[in-house]
Structure formats: C-alpha cells, structure tokens
Design an enzyme around this catalytic site. Sequence first.
Site, mmCIF file in Angstrom:
data_model
loop_
_atom_site.group_PDB
_atom_site.id
_atom_site.type_symbol
_atom_site.label_atom_id
_atom_site.label_comp_id
_atom_site.label_asym_id
_atom_site.label_seq_id
_atom_site.Cartn_x
_atom_site.Cartn_y
_atom_site.Cartn_z
ATOM 1 N N ASN A 272 0.881 -1.176 0.000
ATOM 2 C CA ASN A 272 0.000 0.000 0.000
ATOM 3 C C ASN A 272 0.917 1.223 0.000
ATOM 4 O O ASN A 272 1.576 1.519 1.000
ATOM 5 C CB ASN A 272 -0.912 -0.004 1.231
ATOM 6 C CG ASN A 272 -1.831 1.217 1.272
ATOM 7 O OD1 ASN A 272 -1.433 2.316 0.906
ATOM 8 N ND2 ASN A 272 -3.064 1.028 1.717
ATOM 9 N N GLU B 122 -3.918 1.912 -2.927
ATOM 10 C CA GLU B 122 -4.016 3.351 -2.635
ATOM 11 C C GLU B 122 -3.114 4.173 -3.548
ATOM 12 O O GLU B 122 -2.343 5.014 -3.090
ATOM 13 C CB GLU B 122 -3.721 3.655 -1.159
ATOM 14 C CG GLU B 122 -4.935 3.471 -0.260
ATOM 15 C CD GLU B 122 -4.876 4.332 1.008
ATOM 16 O OE1 GLU B 122 -4.233 3.888 1.975
ATOM 17 O OE2 GLU B 122 -5.481 5.420 1.028
ATOM 18 N N ASP C 188 -4.056 -4.746 1.020
ATOM 19 C CA ASP C 188 -4.363 -4.152 2.317
ATOM 20 C C ASP C 188 -5.774 -4.594 2.665
ATOM 21 O O ASP C 188 -6.740 -4.031 2.166
ATOM 22 C CB ASP C 188 -4.253 -2.624 2.223
ATOM 23 C CG ASP C 188 -4.663 -1.933 3.520
ATOM 24 O OD1 ASP C 188 -4.997 -2.644 4.487
ATOM 25 O OD2 ASP C 188 -4.651 -0.694 3.553
ATOM 26 N N ASN D 191 -7.148 -4.462 5.586
ATOM 27 C CA ASN D 191 -7.707 -3.691 6.702
ATOM 28 C C ASN D 191 -8.370 -4.599 7.735
ATOM 29 O O ASN D 191 -9.403 -4.261 8.325
ATOM 30 C CB ASN D 191 -8.684 -2.619 6.192
ATOM 31 C CG ASN D 191 -7.983 -1.286 5.906
ATOM 32 O OD1 ASN D 191 -7.175 -0.815 6.707
ATOM 33 N ND2 ASN D 191 -8.263 -0.695 4.754
ATOM 34 N N ASP E 223 -1.665 -6.229 6.025
ATOM 35 C CA ASP E 223 -1.358 -6.482 4.610
ATOM 36 C C ASP E 223 -1.044 -7.972 4.461
ATOM 37 O O ASP E 223 -0.109 -8.478 5.085
ATOM 38 C CB ASP E 223 -0.184 -5.612 4.172
ATOM 39 C CG ASP E 223 -0.522 -4.133 4.286
ATOM 40 O OD1 ASP E 223 -1.067 -3.576 3.318
ATOM 41 O OD2 ASP E 223 -0.266 -3.547 5.366
ATOM 42 N N ASP F 7 2.811 4.764 5.045
ATOM 43 C CA ASP F 7 2.566 4.265 6.404
ATOM 44 C C ASP F 7 2.487 2.729 6.428
ATOM 45 O O ASP F 7 2.482 2.140 7.504
ATOM 46 C CB ASP F 7 1.333 4.914 7.052
ATOM 47 C CG ASP F 7 0.159 5.111 6.107
ATOM 48 O OD1 ASP F 7 0.230 4.631 4.953
ATOM 49 O OD2 ASP F 7 -0.831 5.729 6.524
ATOM 50 N N HIS F 8 2.459 2.087 5.253
ATOM 51 C CA HIS F 8 2.551 0.623 5.147
ATOM 52 C C HIS F 8 3.941 0.235 4.658
ATOM 53 O O HIS F 8 4.649 1.059 4.062
ATOM 54 C CB HIS F 8 1.550 0.086 4.129
ATOM 55 C CG HIS F 8 0.111 0.274 4.499
ATOM 56 N ND1 HIS F 8 -0.715 -0.757 4.866
ATOM 57 C CD2 HIS F 8 -0.653 1.389 4.530
ATOM 58 C CE1 HIS F 8 -1.929 -0.291 5.117
ATOM 59 N NE2 HIS F 8 -1.919 1.008 4.919
#
Length: 259
Positions: free
Chosen positions: A7, A34, A147, A149, A218, A247-248
Amino acid sequence: MKIATFNVNSIKARLPRVLEWLEDAAPDVALLQEIKTVPEDFPSLEISGLGYEMAVHGQKSYNGVAILSRTPIEDVVMGLPGDDEDTQARYIEATIQGVRVASIYLPNGNPTDTDKFPYKLDWMDRLVTYVRDTLIPQERPFVLGGDYNVVPNDDDVYDPEGWADDALCRPESRARFRAILNMGVTEAWRTLHKEIGAYSFWDYQRGRWQRDEGVRIDHLLLSPQAADRLVACEIDRVPRGKEKASDHTPVWCEISDAA
DNA sequence: ATGGTAGGTTCCCTA
C-alpha cells in the site's frame, strides 16, 4: 516467482520510494494499493523503465489499485463482482505465468457507527462469495494480495484492548476474513511465522513507527494450488524507515516454478 | 477527552 503487496499511499507522492523499492526488492509481481490517481496520470514511463508492465484500476483522489509485472499480464478484471453500483476502485485481478493474482484494497470501515462499517462488511461478503463461487472452483493457483484492513487476531496488533472496537479488529471483520481461510486458503505470512508483534502498518501519528506500535493488515492469501508452491514469505520493513515513507511496508512471498 | 501526521481536494475528507 516473487509476488509483493504494497500500500503506497499515493503513487505520485511515493514514486521515488516505489522505484527504489522495485530496484532493491526486485519483485516479479507488485500488487499496489491506494495509488490515489486515475490511470492516465499513473507514472507508466518511470515504471516501464524498470522493465514492468502494468494494469491500473484507479480513481481520482482515493483508493486505486494496480498490478506491475516483469512478464506479460493477461485477462485483466477490474472491480470486485457483485455490486454494479460500487464505483470505488479497490480490486484488480489478472493472470501472470499461469497464476491468478489480485490487488485488493479492502475498505477500512471506520468509524464503525457510520455507513462505512456496513460497506466494509458487505464488501467482504462479496469477496467471500467471489472466492467461493468463482476462484476456488477453478482449482488453479491464485495469490490475493493487498491491504485487507483486517488484523487477523490479537497477536497482530500492539494494543489489542485499545483496538478491540476498531473496524480492523471487530469480530465481524475477523469472521469474514476467516471465512476465506476456512475454504482452504492459506495466509502466507502466518503460516510460515509464529512470532507475535510483527506489523505491516504503523500510523504516521504519535511516533508509532519509532515505538514499533503497529498492526498487521497487509496479507497474501493463497489457493491450495499456490500454497503447494509457497517457499517463503517476509515483511520487508526497510521501506517504512525511509524519508517520505508510506505508512505501510511491503509483504512478499516466493512461489516455486510450476512442476 | 483530545490530538497527533500525511495525502489528497478544495475551503474538509480519508486514513
């Protein structure tokens, strides 16, 4: 065949980081989430310059997924079947070297007292149905990366109590994730690793990376035919430590050549 | 109880 999921949190903002990661990690297939842009604005020249073909399912500002590959990409499907009204770009699927791969950006679902949470659960129900009725019956190797989530269980989050009511940890989300695993699908990293406290996402806020306070969301999900060929799966923490990082951080697996 | 950061768009939303 090395397949990675990442991501990137905006392909435009992240382009230098993504290019250096492609050179350093050298995945055969990269599943991106993303990308936050439309296909026309995807940096295809820079990425093809590193020897990758690409298939892009994007939209303006939000979401967006892509598949990069060093070998030909065939039979691309964009969008998760099951709801013609859903316009969010969160799913792309293709065949590469006989392996069906997908890049998934599953809805976050927070805050849980808004329509975002039922949207997440409905999306997961559609994914469960599609895997059960379409992918599994094909009896072919597939790798569904992305991802998700979803924090699969409390070993995958730094503060289980504090996160108990978050959409990433809620039992409704975990049950749907397990519904996929219960079909004989293998979550590659957990199958090869027993340690707790290994993460793939750390919030930008409050020094979460520096304190190693993250969540593992992930994942790479493998059909039985792909799991037969699974030889390695690792979380690559290096990109998360760089300047202007996503941030991933990427997660990759290695699949041996077909027998 | 709140705010902290990053990326997008547009005078705020998503994560």
